[in-house]
Scaffold this active site. Structure first.
Site, short mmCIF file in Angstrom:
data_model
loop_
_atom_site.label_atom_id
_atom_site.label_comp_id
_atom_site.label_asym_id
_atom_site.label_seq_id
_atom_site.Cartn_x
_atom_site.Cartn_y
_atom_site.Cartn_z
N LYS A 190 0.88 -1.18 0.00
CA LYS A 190 0.00 0.00 0.00
C LYS A 190 0.90 1.22 0.00
O LYS A 190 1.39 1.64 1.05
CB LYS A 190 -0.88 -0.03 1.25
CG LYS A 190 -2.22 0.69 1.14
CD LYS A 190 -2.12 2.17 0.89
CE LYS A 190 -1.74 2.96 2.12
NZ LYS A 190 -1.44 4.37 1.79
N GLY A 243 6.69 5.17 8.44
CA GLY A 243 5.87 6.37 8.50
C GLY A 243 5.90 6.98 9.88
O GLY A 243 6.89 6.86 10.61
N SER A 244 4.79 7.62 10.24
CA SER A 244 4.78 8.40 11.48
C SER A 244 4.63 7.50 12.71
O SER A 244 4.09 6.40 12.65
CB SER A 244 3.63 9.40 11.45
OG SER A 244 2.40 8.73 11.33
N GLY A 248 2.24 4.32 13.46
CA GLY A 248 2.91 3.12 13.98
C GLY A 248 2.16 2.53 15.17
O GLY A 248 1.97 1.31 15.28
N GLU A 265 9.33 1.30 11.04
CA GLU A 265 10.41 2.28 10.90
C GLU A 265 9.75 3.64 11.01
O GLU A 265 9.07 4.07 10.09
CB GLU A 265 11.12 2.07 9.56
CG GLU A 265 12.52 2.62 9.55
CD GLU A 265 12.56 4.02 9.01
OE1 GLU A 265 12.51 4.95 9.85
OE2 GLU A 265 12.64 4.17 7.79
N CYS A 299 13.56 10.52 7.89
CA CYS A 299 13.40 10.06 9.27
C CYS A 299 14.69 10.22 10.06
O CYS A 299 14.66 10.37 11.26
CB CYS A 299 12.91 8.62 9.26
SG CYS A 299 13.80 7.61 8.08
N GLU A 400 9.17 15.59 15.99
CA GLU A 400 9.67 15.46 14.62
C GLU A 400 8.93 16.50 13.76
O GLU A 400 7.71 16.47 13.66
CB GLU A 400 9.40 14.06 14.07
CG GLU A 400 9.92 13.88 12.67
CD GLU A 400 9.83 12.45 12.17
OE1 GLU A 400 8.71 11.89 12.15
OE2 GLU A 400 10.87 11.88 11.79
P1 NAI Z 1 1.66 8.69 7.80
O1 NAI Z 1 2.31 7.88 8.84
O2 NAI Z 1 0.24 9.10 7.99
O3 NAI Z 1 1.73 7.92 6.38
C1 NAI Z 1 2.61 6.87 6.10
C2 NAI Z 1 1.83 5.73 5.45
O4 NAI Z 1 0.90 5.20 6.39
C3 NAI Z 1 1.00 6.14 4.23
O5 NAI Z 1 1.05 5.11 3.27
C4 NAI Z 1 -0.40 6.24 4.81
O6 NAI Z 1 -1.42 6.03 3.85
C5 NAI Z 1 -0.39 5.13 5.82
N1 NAI Z 1 -1.39 5.23 6.89
C6 NAI Z 1 -1.93 6.37 7.43
N2 NAI Z 1 -2.84 6.04 8.38
C7 NAI Z 1 -2.89 4.70 8.45
C8 NAI Z 1 -3.62 3.76 9.23
N3 NAI Z 1 -4.51 4.16 10.15
N4 NAI Z 1 -3.40 2.44 9.04
C9 NAI Z 1 -2.52 2.02 8.13
N5 NAI Z 1 -1.80 2.84 7.35
C10 NAI Z 1 -1.97 4.17 7.50
O7 NAI Z 1 2.56 9.97 7.58
P2 NAI Z 1 2.18 11.36 6.86
O8 NAI Z 1 0.81 11.82 7.26
O9 NAI Z 1 2.44 11.21 5.42
O10 NAI Z 1 3.26 12.32 7.52
C11 NAI Z 1 3.05 12.82 8.84
C12 NAI Z 1 4.32 12.77 9.65
O11 NAI Z 1 4.80 11.44 9.74
C13 NAI Z 1 5.51 13.54 9.09
O12 NAI Z 1 5.45 14.88 9.43
C14 NAI Z 1 6.66 12.83 9.73
O13 NAI Z 1 6.86 13.33 11.02
C15 NAI Z 1 6.21 11.39 9.82
N6 NAI Z 1 6.74 10.56 8.73
C16 NAI Z 1 7.84 9.80 8.95
C17 NAI Z 1 8.39 9.06 7.93
C18 NAI Z 1 9.60 8.23 8.13
O14 NAI Z 1 10.35 8.01 7.19
N7 NAI Z 1 9.84 7.70 9.29
C19 NAI Z 1 7.83 9.06 6.58
C20 NAI Z 1 6.62 9.85 6.45
C21 NAI Z 1 6.14 10.56 7.49
#
Ligand code: NAI
Ligand code: MG
Length: 497
Positions: A190, A243-244, A248, A265, A299, A400
């Site tokens: 996804k 992701g966030s 997580g 991660e 990250c 972050e």
């Molecule tokens: P996010 O964590 O919402 O998105 C990452 C992935 O998770 C996307 O594919 C999203 O569709 C999916 N996702 C969102 N809600 C979900 C759920 N309830 N169940 C399963 N999957 C879900 O991150 P977002 O909104 O793009 O960015 C927000 C913050 O997250 C950023 O400001 C940053 O702090 C952090 N982040 C950290 C990353 C890293 O590399 N560790 C990468 C992206 C974001």
């Protein structure tokens, strides 16, 4: 660039003309018929429409992945899987310019950066190809009565759900696909709704490489719908998520039903510690790019710049001067070094944190503004920003931010540097700049984080495990450690007399 250049012939030839889902080797629209749009964050322009998968598409994709896991894929020998990865790697090489360009349009990364990832991505695939044939169990000394023979088998964990972020599509997708192919698992991927196009194209290249239908399924869609359905699915054995931190935690909750294996991660607030005896020029550039690269949307970004007090003022000024030379712009411009932020939400978040920092008592030494002049106004551009006068308890030093913002904090002693470095809920990356071997080694041991870079920052090697301590995550990607995350260990205890 014409949008159609991004579309592969098969992937574009659907009735909806939106980029399709890939389920069981076929390109299909979402069952709901819904689509969503991906925009270029530098210009606001539409890049492509994409079919919007939801829970029922996830169900089909998981069923396809299960069928493939139990079907022909399970009889592929490690050498046959290796051959698939190597053919895939050739196709990725041949199509790399298109993949690099797709990332530029979909998420804003500068084209020079995107192109420069070619060797890294191919190296990753060669590593996974090698890992395929390096998986092995053990024979173990037995202490049970009788004539016994005991050994372990390594078996693929099963159907993997992979959920990726938008901040590095081509690399993140490889980190998810590679171990699946290497270990003989199957997957439902996804991709992030903000940058889904690269994953769809890679799904197509995998089929071309001879990976059987259903081994890798790609279901673009939103997090709270498709992502949540995948995370909670009873027939998914493992989730690999990047992701966030907040999502997580949701993934951990959703995994309870069938007690999934998890690799998470998550975020970071990484300390980059500069001692007065450092190579000053190298440290300035390394520390600056350690946070500003990818517009701070990584990250591991070294967002807490800890500098020994005797050089603090001079060092912070030099980082600020360097930041001012960075060319911010549309990723398509070959001179661009720093692209836009991914979307409006991140723009508001980042500028909100800069304002908050000032209210908390920090001083903006350079940058600090959204760029709006001329063409900048169409995108989500923020100047590389250096905040000084920061203390580690301020929110800007704890949360972050995920933008081009660095918080400079002075320290007096090694002990104080260590205390500040570790005073965070995260533990992903960290950096140390010093010419003293003793200081480097001591710091490398003292910092509670998954990676410590010494006199360099941010480089990752396919053979070197990557992941977080504390709330930065669970498990490791890359290295042989990653293989274990995708393997079950079965003990066989045999009495032969
Ligand atoms: P996010 O964590 O919402 O998105 C990452 C992935 O998770 C996307 O594919 C999203 O569709 C999916 N996702 C969102 N809600 C979900 C759920 N309830 N169940 C399963 N999957 C879900 O991150 P977002 O909104 O793009 O960015 C927000 C913050 O997250 C950023 O400001 C940053 O702090 C952090 N982040 C950290 C990353 C890293 O590399 N560790 C990468 C992206 C974001
Ligand atoms: Mg996009």
């Amino acid at each position: 660039m014409n949008v159609m250049h991004l579309a592969s012939p098969k992937a574009a030839a659907t009735e909806t003309a939106a980029r399709p889902l890939l389920i069981d080797g076929k390109f299909v629209p979402a069952l709901s018929g819904r689509t969503f749009a991906s925009h270029n964050p530098a210009t606001g322009r539409l890049v492509a429409h994409v079919c919007e998968g939801d829970a029922e598409d996830i169900d089909l994709a998981v069923a396809a992945a299960r069928k493939a896991f139990e079907g022909p894929w399970s009889r592929f020998t490690p050498f046959e899987r290796q051959a698939c990865i190597l053919r895939f790697s050739e196709l990725v090489d041949q199509n790399f310019e298109e993949l690099a360009m797709t990332d530029v349009l979909d998420m804003g990364v500068p084209i020079t950066v995107s192109r420069s990832r070619r060797q890294r991505v191919l190296g990753l695939l060669r590593f996974y190809a090698g890992a395929c044939t390096a998986i092995r169990g053990a024979t173990t000394p037995d202490s049970l009565p009788g004539e016994m023979f005991t050994y372990t088998l390594k078996e693929p964990v099963g159907v993997v759900g992979a959920i990726t972020p938008w901040n590095g599509p081509v690399v993140h997708t490889m980190w998810k696909i590679g171990p699946v192919l290497a270990t003989g698992c199957t997957m439902v991927l996804k991709p992030a709704e903000d940058a889904p196009l690269t994953a769809i194209r890679l799904g197509e290249l995998l089929l071309e490489a001879g990976v059987p239908p259903g081994v890798v399924n790609v279901v673009p869609g939103f997090g709270h719908t498709a992502g949540a359905a995948l995370a909670a699915h009873g027939d998914v054995d493992k989730i690999s998520f990047t992701g966030s931190e907040s999502v997580g935690r949701k993934i951990i909750d959703a995994s309870q039903g069938n007690m999934k294996r998890l690799t998470l991660e998550l975020g970071g607030k990484s300390p980059d510690v500069v001692f007065a005896d450092c190579d000053f020029k190298a440290a300035v550039q390394g520390a600056a790019m350690g946070v500003f690269a990818n517009s701070g949307q990584s990250c591991t970004a070294g967002t807490r710049l800890l500098v020994e007090r005797s050089i603090f003022g001079e060092f912070v000024d030099a980082v600020s001067d360097f930041a001012k030379t960075l060319k911010v712009g549309d990723g398509l411009d070959p001179d661009t070094q720093i692209g836009p932020l991914i979307n409006r939400k991140q723009l508001d978040r980042v500028t909100g944190y800069i304002d908050l920092g000032e209210r908390e008592g920090a001083r903006t030494v350079s940058g600090g503004r959204r760029l709006t002049e001329g063409a900048y106004g169409d995108g989500f551009f923020v100047e590389p920003t250096v905040l000084a006068g920061v203390t580690n308890d301020m929110k800007v030093a704890r949360d972050e931010i995920f933008g081009p913002v660095v918080c400079a904090i002075p320290f007096d002693t090694f002990e104080e540097a260590t205390t500040i470095a570790n005073a965070t809920s995260f533990g992903l990356g960290s950096g140390v700049w010093t010419q003293s071997l003793a200081t480097a080694h001591r710091m490398a041991k003292a910092i509670r984080a998954g990676t410590v870079w010494v006199n360099t920052y941010g480089g990752l090697d396919p053979a070197v495990p990557f992941g977080g301590y504390k709330t930065s995550g669970i498990g490791r990607e890359c290295g042989l450690e990653q293989m274990e995350e995708y393997l079950e260990t079965k003990a066989v205890i045999m009495k032969f007399a």
